[in-house]
Scaffold this motif. Structure first.
Motif, short mmCIF file in Angstrom:
data_model
loop_
_atom_site.label_atom_id
_atom_site.label_comp_id
_atom_site.label_asym_id
_atom_site.label_seq_id
_atom_site.Cartn_x
_atom_site.Cartn_y
_atom_site.Cartn_z
N VAL A 36 4.80 -12.74 -19.40
CA VAL A 36 5.44 -11.75 -18.53
C VAL A 36 4.42 -10.74 -18.03
O VAL A 36 4.39 -10.40 -16.85
CB VAL A 36 6.61 -11.05 -19.26
N ARG A 37 3.56 -10.28 -18.92
CA ARG A 37 2.51 -9.33 -18.50
C ARG A 37 1.57 -9.94 -17.47
O ARG A 37 1.21 -9.31 -16.49
CB ARG A 37 1.71 -8.85 -19.70
N SER A 38 1.18 -11.17 -17.71
CA SER A 38 0.29 -11.86 -16.78
C SER A 38 0.94 -12.02 -15.41
O SER A 38 0.32 -11.76 -14.37
CB SER A 38 -0.09 -13.22 -17.35
N ALA A 39 2.21 -12.43 -15.40
CA ALA A 39 2.92 -12.58 -14.13
C ALA A 39 3.06 -11.24 -13.42
O ALA A 39 2.95 -11.16 -12.19
CB ALA A 39 4.30 -13.20 -14.37
N TRP A 40 3.28 -10.17 -14.20
CA TRP A 40 3.39 -8.83 -13.61
C TRP A 40 2.09 -8.42 -12.93
O TRP A 40 2.09 -7.95 -11.80
CB TRP A 40 3.77 -7.81 -14.68
N TRP A 41 0.96 -8.63 -13.59
CA TRP A 41 -0.32 -8.21 -13.02
C TRP A 41 -0.70 -9.07 -11.82
O TRP A 41 -1.36 -8.60 -10.89
CB TRP A 41 -1.41 -8.17 -14.08
N ARG A 42 -0.30 -10.35 -11.82
CA ARG A 42 -0.53 -11.18 -10.63
C ARG A 42 0.30 -10.65 -9.46
O ARG A 42 -0.17 -10.64 -8.32
CB ARG A 42 -0.19 -12.65 -10.92
N ASP A 58 0.48 -7.62 -4.38
CA ASP A 58 0.99 -6.47 -3.64
C ASP A 58 -0.15 -5.65 -3.04
O ASP A 58 -0.09 -5.24 -1.88
CB ASP A 58 1.85 -5.60 -4.56
N ARG A 59 -1.18 -5.44 -3.82
CA ARG A 59 -2.33 -4.68 -3.32
C ARG A 59 -3.05 -5.41 -2.20
O ARG A 59 -3.49 -4.81 -1.22
CB ARG A 59 -3.27 -4.34 -4.46
N LYS A 60 -3.17 -6.72 -2.33
CA LYS A 60 -3.81 -7.50 -1.26
C LYS A 60 -2.98 -7.46 0.01
O LYS A 60 -3.53 -7.36 1.12
CB LYS A 60 -4.02 -8.94 -1.72
N ALA A 82 -3.66 -12.93 8.65
CA ALA A 82 -4.06 -12.57 7.29
C ALA A 82 -2.97 -11.74 6.61
O ALA A 82 -2.69 -11.92 5.42
CB ALA A 82 -5.38 -11.80 7.31
N SER A 83 -2.36 -10.85 7.36
CA SER A 83 -1.29 -10.01 6.82
C SER A 83 -0.08 -10.87 6.44
O SER A 83 0.51 -10.70 5.37
CB SER A 83 -0.89 -8.96 7.85
N ASP A 84 0.30 -11.80 7.32
CA ASP A 84 1.43 -12.69 7.03
C ASP A 84 1.15 -13.57 5.82
O ASP A 84 2.03 -13.80 4.99
CB ASP A 84 1.75 -13.55 8.25
N ALA A 85 -0.10 -14.05 5.71
CA ALA A 85 -0.46 -14.88 4.56
C ALA A 85 -0.40 -14.06 3.27
O ALA A 85 0.07 -14.56 2.24
CB ALA A 85 -1.86 -15.47 4.76
N ALA A 86 -0.86 -12.82 3.32
CA ALA A 86 -0.82 -11.97 2.13
C ALA A 86 0.62 -11.65 1.75
O ALA A 86 0.96 -11.63 0.56
CB ALA A 86 -1.60 -10.68 2.38
N LYS A 87 1.48 -11.42 2.74
CA LYS A 87 2.89 -11.18 2.44
C LYS A 87 3.54 -12.42 1.82
O LYS A 87 4.33 -12.32 0.89
CB LYS A 87 3.64 -10.77 3.70
N ALA A 88 3.21 -13.58 2.35
CA ALA A 88 3.74 -14.83 1.80
C ALA A 88 3.26 -15.04 0.37
O ALA A 88 4.02 -15.48 -0.50
CB ALA A 88 3.35 -16.01 2.68
N ALA A 89 2.00 -14.71 0.11
CA ALA A 89 1.47 -14.82 -1.26
C ALA A 89 2.20 -13.86 -2.19
O ALA A 89 2.51 -14.21 -3.34
CB ALA A 89 -0.03 -14.55 -1.27
N TRP A 90 2.50 -12.66 -1.69
CA TRP A 90 3.26 -11.70 -2.51
C TRP A 90 4.65 -12.23 -2.80
O TRP A 90 5.13 -12.13 -3.94
CB TRP A 90 3.36 -10.35 -1.79
N ALA A 96 8.53 -14.41 -6.63
CA ALA A 96 9.40 -15.49 -7.10
C ALA A 96 8.93 -16.02 -8.46
O ALA A 96 9.75 -16.27 -9.35
CB ALA A 96 9.45 -16.61 -6.07
N ALA A 97 7.63 -16.17 -8.61
CA ALA A 97 7.09 -16.63 -9.90
C ALA A 97 7.36 -15.62 -11.00
O ALA A 97 7.68 -16.00 -12.13
CB ALA A 97 5.58 -16.89 -9.77
#
Length: 136
Positions: free
Chosen positions: A8-14, A19-21, A76-84, A89-90
């Motif tokens: 859970v901690r690992s998923a939180w930090w990811r 979010d920062r990216k 790049a912004s759309d890709a970062a939002k999709a990654a977030w 979801a993960a």
């Protein structure tokens, strides 16, 4: 209890990292203006550094770059939002799994306590029976 789990901690930090990216990618789309000084291999005199034309071109470049590269920056912004969104979801899935595992473990623990109590009751009944038989 769930927050102490490493998964859970690992998923939180990811998620925080994603979010920062995403925030950086959105910020890169905005014009920026900064004051900086540098020394190059060319012979620049102090008057050249403070020349309004040089300052104007540098400022114009910093302000116009996001407009000129808007397609790339938006991608790049759309890709970062999709990654977030994928990390969110993960994280949700990790939380669901963790809660299910904790619930199962607590349920198993309660069932084991009940089984232990039943065994203890059986031992007490067997001792009482043995006591009756030996006293007769």
């Amino acid at each position: 209890l769930v927050n102490r789990r490493p998964d859970v901690r690992s998923a939180w930090w990811r998620l925080v990292s994603a979010d920062r990216k995403a925030a950086q990618a959105v910020a890169a789309r905005l014009p920026s203006l900064s004051l900086s000084a540098g020394i190059t291999g060319q012979e620049n005199s102090l008057p050249d550094l403070a020349d309004p034309d040089n300052l104007l071109w540098n400022a114009a470049g910093n302000l116009l770059w996001p407009l000129l590269a808007s397609g790339r920056l938006k991608g790049a912004s759309d890709a970062a939002k999709a990654a977030w969104e994928a990390q969110a979801a993960a994280y949700r899935q990790t939380l669901l799994t963790a809660f299910q595992e904790v619930e199962t473990a607590l349920s198993d623990h309660q069932r084991q306590k009940e089984n232990l109590q039943h065994l203890d009751d059986q031992v007490q009944a067997a001792r009482a029976s043995l006591q009756l038989i030996t006293n007769s």
